[in-house]
Every structure is written in C-alpha cells, then in structure tokens.
Design an enzyme around this catalytic site. Structure first.
Site, PDB file in Angstrom:
ATOM      1  N   TYR A   1       0.825  -1.221   0.000  1.00  0.00           N
ATOM      2  CA  TYR A   1       0.000   0.000   0.000  1.00  0.00           C
ATOM      3  C   TYR A   1       0.853   1.263   0.000  1.00  0.00           C
ATOM      4  O   TYR A   1       0.580   2.202   0.738  1.00  0.00           O
ATOM      5  CB  TYR A   1      -0.943  -0.009   1.224  1.00  0.00           C
ATOM      6  CG  TYR A   1      -2.161  -0.871   1.015  1.00  0.00           C
ATOM      7  CD1 TYR A   1      -3.374  -0.324   0.622  1.00  0.00           C
ATOM      8  CD2 TYR A   1      -2.094  -2.248   1.188  1.00  0.00           C
ATOM      9  CE1 TYR A   1      -4.492  -1.122   0.415  1.00  0.00           C
ATOM     10  CE2 TYR A   1      -3.202  -3.057   0.968  1.00  0.00           C
ATOM     11  CZ  TYR A   1      -4.398  -2.489   0.583  1.00  0.00           C
ATOM     12  OH  TYR A   1      -5.500  -3.282   0.366  1.00  0.00           O
TER      13      TYR A   1
ATOM     14  N   TYR B   1     -14.321  -4.139   3.129  1.00  0.00           N
ATOM     15  CA  TYR B   1     -12.941  -4.609   2.952  1.00  0.00           C
ATOM     16  C   TYR B   1     -12.739  -5.836   3.825  1.00  0.00           C
ATOM     17  O   TYR B   1     -12.964  -5.790   5.035  1.00  0.00           O
ATOM     18  CB  TYR B   1     -11.937  -3.513   3.346  1.00  0.00           C
ATOM     19  CG  TYR B   1     -10.509  -3.996   3.217  1.00  0.00           C
ATOM     20  CD1 TYR B   1      -9.860  -3.972   1.983  1.00  0.00           C
ATOM     21  CD2 TYR B   1      -9.826  -4.519   4.318  1.00  0.00           C
ATOM     22  CE1 TYR B   1      -8.564  -4.451   1.850  1.00  0.00           C
ATOM     23  CE2 TYR B   1      -8.528  -4.995   4.190  1.00  0.00           C
ATOM     24  CZ  TYR B   1      -7.901  -4.960   2.958  1.00  0.00           C
ATOM     25  OH  TYR B   1      -6.623  -5.438   2.826  1.00  0.00           O
TER      26      TYR B   1
ATOM     27  N   LYS C   1      -5.479  -9.328  13.898  1.00  0.00           N
ATOM     28  CA  LYS C   1      -4.891  -8.072  14.392  1.00  0.00           C
ATOM     29  C   LYS C   1      -4.661  -8.052  15.905  1.00  0.00           C
ATOM     30  O   LYS C   1      -3.617  -8.477  16.390  1.00  0.00           O
ATOM     31  CB  LYS C   1      -5.755  -6.893  13.959  1.00  0.00           C
ATOM     32  CG  LYS C   1      -5.717  -6.676  12.432  1.00  0.00           C
ATOM     33  CD  LYS C   1      -6.329  -5.373  12.033  1.00  0.00           C
ATOM     34  CE  LYS C   1      -6.444  -5.180  10.537  1.00  0.00           C
ATOM     35  NZ  LYS C   1      -5.283  -4.616   9.898  1.00  0.00           N
TER      36      LYS C   1
HETATM   37  C1  PLP Z   1     -12.220  -5.943   8.348  1.00  0.00           C
HETATM   38  C2  PLP Z   1     -10.932  -6.514   7.838  1.00  0.00           C
HETATM   39  N1  PLP Z   1     -10.920  -7.756   7.369  1.00  0.00           N
HETATM   40  C3  PLP Z   1      -9.786  -8.333   6.909  1.00  0.00           C
HETATM   41  C4  PLP Z   1      -8.605  -7.646   6.913  1.00  0.00           C
HETATM   42  C5  PLP Z   1      -7.358  -8.301   6.398  1.00  0.00           C
HETATM   43  O1  PLP Z   1      -6.482  -8.552   7.444  1.00  0.00           O
HETATM   44  P1  PLP Z   1      -4.913  -8.757   7.147  1.00  0.00           P
HETATM   45  O2  PLP Z   1      -4.390  -7.449   6.660  1.00  0.00           O
HETATM   46  O3  PLP Z   1      -4.352  -9.153   8.465  1.00  0.00           O
HETATM   47  O4  PLP Z   1      -4.817  -9.835   6.119  1.00  0.00           O
HETATM   48  C6  PLP Z   1      -8.575  -6.335   7.385  1.00  0.00           C
HETATM   49  C7  PLP Z   1      -7.336  -5.556   7.369  1.00  0.00           C
HETATM   50  O5  PLP Z   1      -7.283  -4.393   7.584  1.00  0.00           O
HETATM   51  C8  PLP Z   1      -9.775  -5.747   7.857  1.00  0.00           C
HETATM   52  O6  PLP Z   1      -9.821  -4.484   8.294  1.00  0.00           O
END
Ligand code: PLP
Length: 440
Positions: free
Chosen positions: A18, A148, A283
C-alpha cells in the site's frame, strides 16, 4: 548504522505494501528500530507517536511485557508443530479461551496467520457448509459496497474497494452488494433522531431476491474501516441477523479490525447484541505482536463437517503455520492482559477524550464531518476545506510534528492503542490540531 544508507538499500530491495514506490523513494520515510507503549523510536532516536496502532493491531501498545515474556518462553520450548492430525497445549487453550469470550456459541476455532486468511477460511467454510448439507446452488455471497475483507482473491471478491482492487476485478467472483449504510452520508437524508434504518431496505431486498442463491452475508460489524471509517447503526446489524435467519443465510461478522475492544466492547457484535454464525478475528488477537487470526464457527456449523454415512466432509483448508505455538502463546498472553487489566472496562474516559479532541479538529477544519465509534475517530475533510489534498498535507505535517497516521482519501483518523494514557492521546490530538492549523 547510517539512515540514508538504510533508505537507499530499502528502496533497492524492499517492496512496501500500500505504498506508491516513486514518492516513497523520494521521502525521508521513518525507519523504526524499537517501540514502547504508543511510541515508535526511529533509528536516529526521534520519537513518533503511533496513531494507528501499527495498522490497527497494537491494541495493547508496543512491547507489552507479559506478551514479550510469553513469546520468549514459548520460543525456547516448542516453535512449531502442525495442527493437521496433531495438537499442542497452546492451540487448545487459545481455542477454549476464544470460545469463552466470543459471543454466543462460536465454539470452534480454525487458526490462520493474517486476517485475509481468516476470511478465506470463513468463505470456504460457508461454501462447504452447503455441500455438507446437500444444498446445491447456494454459492454466492452478499456484502456491503466498499466492504474490505483482505487482499487475497477470495477476500477481494467478498469485499471490494475500487482504489485498492480495480486491477483484480475481472479475476474475482464478486459478491452481491448492498449500499453502505453509513450515517454521515445517509442516502435518505435522515438524522440519528429520525432514523428508521431505511438504509437496511436495499439489503433486505437483496436478501429476499437473491438469498436462495447465496450461502452467507459478510460484513464488517458497525464500522467499514478500510472503506473510509464508515460507521453505521447497531439496529442495522440486528435486522441483518433476523433477515439472515429468515432466508437461511449464514452471517459472517468480520471482526478483524473491530475485535478486541476497539469499538468499546470486546467485539462489535456485542454492541448490537447479535451472534454471527462465523466470526473472523486477527490483528489485536496477539495484541498486534505476531501474525495470527482465527475463524470462529458455531457448533451448528462445525457439526456439519463431521463425516457421516460414508460421506467424507473433511475441511481441506489450512496453512502450514496456522495455530503456531509461539503465536498461540502471544495470543493467550494478550487475552490475559485484556482480562486482567480490564482494558475494555477502562476505555470510557479515553473514548470521551478522543471524541472531544476530534470534534475540535473537525471544527478547526471547517467543512468536515466527524465519525466516532469507541476508540475509532475519523474526520472527513470536505472539498471546500481542501479534501484529500488537505488530508495528505495534514498527515505529512503531523508526521513532522511526531505523529504517525495514514489518510484514507479525504479522511483523517486516529486509531490509537487502547492502552494510550490521557497524556499520550492528548499529545496525538494536539499534534493533529496544530497540523490542521498549519496546513490551511
Ligand atoms: C475488516 C478486515 N478484514 C480483513 C482484513 C485483512 O487482514 P490482514 O491485513 O491481516 O490480512 C482487514 C485488514 O485491515 C480488515 O480491516
């Protein structure tokens, strides 16, 4: 170590996620060497406040001693073993703890590494759930516009943010999408006082008309984060739960961003009082220290995966490092900290401070809109106040003043560690306000 030399080698060898390459190469980008609490220390000793919890994961701040110690201990004992046909105490204890703290009867955990992998597992589990039950033709997903759910191809199909995913649009199977229900841009022109959750109507229609061809609805509960911190009402989720039940659809709550206290409750679903059939977390699961995610499913979903009458229903899904012992130990220690230090119960004072500070920022910017939910606060800068260009300059100036954040288009937001002290949060807010004043 010479910083300029490191930047040169970085530009030569690293590929940053990004990040636009040319602008990045020209910038004096930060190179962080260590971190503590809310503070990142750059190579030259400069201190930088972490206003976005290192991409929304360092909920417990950096260098949390109990997590660091748990990682250290586990690394000296067992580093890795597979979970296919084998187990280890850490994965067992973690799965049990997740079943205890998650809403309702989300009783089984499939582990993954990053959030995207948890979403892939959720999507695949929802698809195989149908074949397990002998149901045919229910292979689509329903989602929200600008949702997302990660960057793997399945997750890109489920969600879709034009800015990020346009190059892949022809390679994915898109979900059916209902308009974003965000309150600041209510398409029905309603105010919270007069709101009848009319924004749910298009979703209800989609479910009515196409539900029988779909296996599940997937949403980010209460906040569409990467889509621009779009915050929507709890009642929307309650109606969605009911509509899914009526249509026999599974509800997948993607709590990867919102989980572990971010919205003011342990999980956003709790605020709405709903229980999804599948929930993804990541996370903050390890307090943001190591990559780990989990896909939690209800017993009812899990039980369809038992082989029966000679029919194999094995879930042929899993990645090498899923449920790794060291990441499991980090997660258990993080859950201990969330519990023992009453992280969520202690949030209200910080939430008010964040809201108040960001309100002042919005006022100082003029044409702008404030959105807040728990420890998430975003200000979208209107065109007449400078829009995305102003947001970029503001973020740049904040960086010079010692705060690291990243804009989402015209939206500037704070997503601080939940453990930020009043002083640390105050300093972040002061910097933002000053940066706003200096970027008119
Ligand atoms: C709601 C949501 N789902 C999935 C993801 C994807 O997670 P990762 O970046 O750990 O693959 C994110 C990442 O920001 C997210 O905000």
């Amino acid at each position: 170590m010479n910083i300029q030399d490191l930047r040169r080698r970085d530009a030569r060898y690293l590929w940053h996620p990004y990040t636009e390459i040319t602008a990045f190469e020209r910038a004096d980008f930060p190179i962080v060497d260590r971190a503590e609490g809310c503070t990142l220390f750059e190579m030259d000793g400069r201190e930088l406040l972490d206003g976005i919890s290192s991409w929304w994961c360092a909920n417990l701040g950096h260098g949390q001693p109990r997590i660091v110690e748990a990682i250290r201990q586990q690394a000296g004992r067992l580093q890795h073993t597979l979970l296919g046909g084998m187990s280890h105490p850490g994965a067992i204890a973690l799965a049990e703890r997740l079943a205890e703290i998650s809403p309702g009867d989300l009783g089984h955990a499939m582990f993954g590494a990053d959030g995207s992998l948890a979403v892939e597992a959720a999507l695949k589990a929802a698809l195989q759930y149908r074949t397990n039950r002998g149901e045919r033709g229910r292979t689509r997903f329903i989602a929200l516009e600008d949702g997302y759910h990660g960057d793997t191809l399945g997750a890109v199909g489920a969600g879709y943010v034009e800015t990020f995913h346009a190059p892949f649009v022809d390679a994915v199977r898109p979900s059916l999408r209902a308009p974003s229900p965000w309150c600041n841009r209510c398409p029905f022109g309603k105010r919270p006082e007069s709101c009848g959750i009319d924004c749910f109507d298009p979703m209800a229609r989609l479910i009515r008309e196409h539900g029988s061809a779909c296996t599940a609805v997937i949403v980010e509960p209460l906040c569409q984060a990467a889509g621009g911190m779009r915050i929507y009402p709890e009642e929307y989720l309650r109606r969605l739960r009911l509509a899914c039940d009526e249509a026999g659809l599974l509800l997948i709550a993607d709590e990867i961003a919102t989980g572990f206290g971010r919205t003011g409750t342990m999980f956003a679903c709790e605020r709405a009082g709903i229980v999804p059939d599948i929930m993804t977390v990541g996370k903050g699961l390890t307090g943001g220290t190591l990559p780990m995610s989990a896909t939690l499913v209800t017993d009812a979903v899990y039980d369809t995966f038992r082989s029966e009458g000679g029919r194999a229903r094995t879930f042929f899904h899993g990645t090498t490092f899923c449920g790794n012992p060291i990441t499991s130990a980090a997660a258990i220690a993080a859950l201990d900290v969330y519990r023992d230090e009453a992280i969520v119960a202690r949030l209200p004072a910080r939430i008010s401070q964040l809201e108040e500070g960001m309100r002042r920022l919005a006022e100082s910017l003029g044409d702008s809109q404030l959105r807040t939910l728990g420890m998430i606060a975003a200000v979208e800068i209107g065109e007449s106040a400078g829009g995305p260009e102003r947001a970029r300059r503001l973020v740049r100036r904040a960086f010079e003043l010692g705060l690291f954040i990243r804009p989402l288009g015209a939206t500037v937001y704070l997503w601080p560690p939940l453990t930020a002290t009043g002083d640390e949060l105050g300093r972040m807010l002061d910097i933002l306000l000053r940066a706003a004043g200096e970027t008119v």
